[in-house]
Design a protein around this motif. Structure first.
Motif, PDB file in Angstrom:
ATOM      1  N   ASP A 143     -19.190 130.666 -17.062  1.00  0.00           N
ATOM      2  CA  ASP A 143     -19.295 129.632 -16.029  1.00  0.00           C
ATOM      3  C   ASP A 143     -18.759 130.064 -14.671  1.00  0.00           C
ATOM      4  O   ASP A 143     -19.380 129.784 -13.637  1.00  0.00           O
ATOM      5  CB  ASP A 143     -18.568 128.357 -16.487  1.00  0.00           C
ATOM      6  CG  ASP A 143     -19.299 127.658 -17.616  1.00  0.00           C
ATOM      7  OD1 ASP A 143     -20.430 128.084 -17.927  1.00  0.00           O
ATOM      8  OD2 ASP A 143     -18.740 126.702 -18.185  1.00  0.00           O
ATOM      9  N   ASN A 146     -21.189 132.678 -13.183  1.00  0.00           N
ATOM     10  CA  ASN A 146     -22.544 132.147 -13.008  1.00  0.00           C
ATOM     11  C   ASN A 146     -22.630 131.083 -11.920  1.00  0.00           C
ATOM     12  O   ASN A 146     -23.703 130.833 -11.366  1.00  0.00           O
ATOM     13  CB  ASN A 146     -23.051 131.556 -14.328  1.00  0.00           C
ATOM     14  CG  ASN A 146     -23.338 132.633 -15.358  1.00  0.00           C
ATOM     15  OD1 ASN A 146     -23.445 133.806 -15.017  1.00  0.00           O
ATOM     16  ND2 ASN A 146     -23.441 132.229 -16.623  1.00  0.00           N
ATOM     17  N   TYR A 147     -21.503 130.456 -11.630  1.00  0.00           N
ATOM     18  CA  TYR A 147     -21.480 129.438 -10.576  1.00  0.00           C
ATOM     19  C   TYR A 147     -22.018 129.984  -9.261  1.00  0.00           C
ATOM     20  O   TYR A 147     -22.706 129.288  -8.510  1.00  0.00           O
ATOM     21  CB  TYR A 147     -20.053 128.924 -10.394  1.00  0.00           C
ATOM     22  CG  TYR A 147     -19.850 128.074  -9.153  1.00  0.00           C
ATOM     23  CD1 TYR A 147     -20.300 126.765  -9.115  1.00  0.00           C
ATOM     24  CD2 TYR A 147     -19.208 128.593  -8.027  1.00  0.00           C
ATOM     25  CE1 TYR A 147     -20.115 125.979  -7.981  1.00  0.00           C
ATOM     26  CE2 TYR A 147     -19.019 127.821  -6.890  1.00  0.00           C
ATOM     27  CZ  TYR A 147     -19.468 126.516  -6.865  1.00  0.00           C
ATOM     28  OH  TYR A 147     -19.291 125.754  -5.733  1.00  0.00           O
ATOM     29  N   TYR A 148     -21.727 131.252  -8.984  1.00  0.00           N
ATOM     30  CA  TYR A 148     -22.131 131.850  -7.716  1.00  0.00           C
ATOM     31  C   TYR A 148     -23.541 132.429  -7.750  1.00  0.00           C
ATOM     32  O   TYR A 148     -24.054 132.880  -6.723  1.00  0.00           O
ATOM     33  CB  TYR A 148     -21.145 132.969  -7.325  1.00  0.00           C
ATOM     34  CG  TYR A 148     -19.731 132.475  -7.151  1.00  0.00           C
ATOM     35  CD1 TYR A 148     -19.352 131.802  -6.006  1.00  0.00           C
ATOM     36  CD2 TYR A 148     -18.781 132.667  -8.152  1.00  0.00           C
ATOM     37  CE1 TYR A 148     -18.052 131.341  -5.839  1.00  0.00           C
ATOM     38  CE2 TYR A 148     -17.479 132.205  -8.004  1.00  0.00           C
ATOM     39  CZ  TYR A 148     -17.129 131.539  -6.838  1.00  0.00           C
ATOM     40  OH  TYR A 148     -15.844 131.068  -6.681  1.00  0.00           O
ATOM     41  N   THR A 150     -26.226 130.866  -9.742  1.00  0.00           N
ATOM     42  CA  THR A 150     -27.176 129.930 -10.341  1.00  0.00           C
ATOM     43  C   THR A 150     -28.337 129.613  -9.412  1.00  0.00           C
ATOM     44  O   THR A 150     -29.490 129.519  -9.826  1.00  0.00           O
ATOM     45  CB  THR A 150     -26.470 128.616 -10.729  1.00  0.00           C
ATOM     46  OG1 THR A 150     -25.408 128.921 -11.636  1.00  0.00           O
ATOM     47  CG2 THR A 150     -27.439 127.656 -11.396  1.00  0.00           C
ATOM     48  N   SER A 195      -7.805 127.533 -12.651  1.00  0.00           N
ATOM     49  CA  SER A 195      -8.891 128.477 -12.957  1.00  0.00           C
ATOM     50  C   SER A 195      -8.393 129.913 -12.933  1.00  0.00           C
ATOM     51  O   SER A 195      -8.708 130.718 -13.824  1.00  0.00           O
ATOM     52  CB  SER A 195     -10.037 128.309 -11.954  1.00  0.00           C
ATOM     53  OG  SER A 195     -10.604 127.021 -12.051  1.00  0.00           O
TER      54      SER A 195
END
Length: 331
Positions: A143, A146-148, A150, A195
């Motif tokens: 996550d 992949n956030y950056y 997507t 985080s």
């Protein structure tokens, strides 16, 4: 209506307005006088038209009003000089003048982030308060990175810009109350700290900093600036000094609004970094280096240009910039 008598009574105002329009530059008082005369002549023209008007006089006054509208319209459009003055003097001077507010906010936030992160690193069991082991694993392995990646870079950059601008705007808009600013700052700091601590606990600390620092240094600085000036806005009415509370709040508000406009531009740069640099295939050292350069340039802007502007009489009040630019130009 006796047209000749009416003209004799009011022609002094007409001639005065004509005289003002012949000047290449008007100071603030003369510009205000031109507005007043424009309204007066408009009334004269309306009265003439409703009482067997003299075509020649009506045409003359109509032309005078049309010329005034053109000049007044031009004078109310922010000039390029005003925009340049804002970014080279007003904004950096405001940031420099309020430096202790946002630097203190930054320092306190970083101390809080380190404290929260260190607690979780020292006691990994605290991760259970964040989510299940499966959720934590998902965050670490997929996550966060992949956030950056997507969305398309341009769309993601715009989305980040809008979101960060909204957070900064809320910090400033709610600043008059004080407490909401502290809450929003805590939420942002806690999210980053938690985080980061989870990533470090699972051996992904390098990935965390490699993805955060390219954009996060300048982005978080903007949030700290917004929070700091929001708290300044609150303090302006709590402790107004020799001014009334309304006067202190109004003056602080003009400075804070200018900073808010400037942050929109800076956050657009952060959005571009987060959308195009952070997820790029560039080496981590290069991506982090770009983020550090952006942060250094911001501090040079504030403590170089801003300090110079402040020491030469600029105080960051946007009303002053508008006042200096108010003039009617003959084209």
């Amino acid at each position: 209506m006796d047209i000749d008598a009416y003209a004799n009574v009011h022609q002094r105002s007409w001639r005065e307005l004509e005289g003002l329009l012949k000047k290449s530059h008007l100071d603030a008082d003369e510009a205000d006088r031109a507005v007043e005369l424009y309204q007066r002549v408009s009334t004269h023209l309306s009265q003439l038209r409703s009482n067997e008007p003299d075509p020649t006089l009506v045409a003359s006054l109509s032309m005078l009003l049309a010329k005034t509208r053109r000049k007044m319209g031009a004078s109310r459009t922010p000039s390029l000089k005003l925009v340049g003055h804002f970014f080279t003097q007003t904004l950096p001077a405001a940031l420099y003048r309020l430096r202790y507010w946002w630097l203190s906010t930054m320092a306190a936030s970083l101390v809080l982030a380190v404290f929260i992160g260190a607690r979780i690193v020292a006691d990994p069991k605290l991760e259970a308060a964040v989510g299940t082991p499966e959720m934590v694993k998902q965050l670490v392995e997929q996550d966060f990175e992949n956030y950056y990646r997507t969305y398309a870079a341009s769309h993601f950059s715009f989305q980040v810009w809008v979101n960060n601008s909204w957070v900064a705007a809320l910090c400033i808009a709610m600043g008059v109350l004080g407490a909401p600013v502290l809450y929003m700052l805590f939420q942002n700091v806690a999210n980053v700290a938690v985080s980061g601590a989870i990533m470090i606990n699972h051996g992904a600390g390098a990935k965390f900093f490699g993805l955060l620092l390219p954009h996060g240094t300048l982005e978080l600085t903007c949030i700290f600036v917004a929070g700091g000036v929001g708290l300044y806005l609150c303090w302006s009415w709590i402790s107004p000094g020799p001014r009334t509370r309304s006067e202190a709040l109004a003056q602080a508000g003009r400075t804070v609004v200018g900073i808010a406009m400037g942050l929109v531009v800076v956050l657009s740069i952060c959005g571009a970094l987060e959308g195009f640099v952070t997820p790029s295939a560039l080496p981590t050292s290069v991506r982090v280096g770009i983020g550090i350069v952006a942060e250094v340039l911001f501090f040079v802007y504030v403590f170089g240009i801003g300090r110079y502007a402040y020491n030469h009489g600029q105080d960051g009040d946007i009303a002053r910039a508008w006042q200096e630019d108010r003039e009617i130009r003959v084209r």
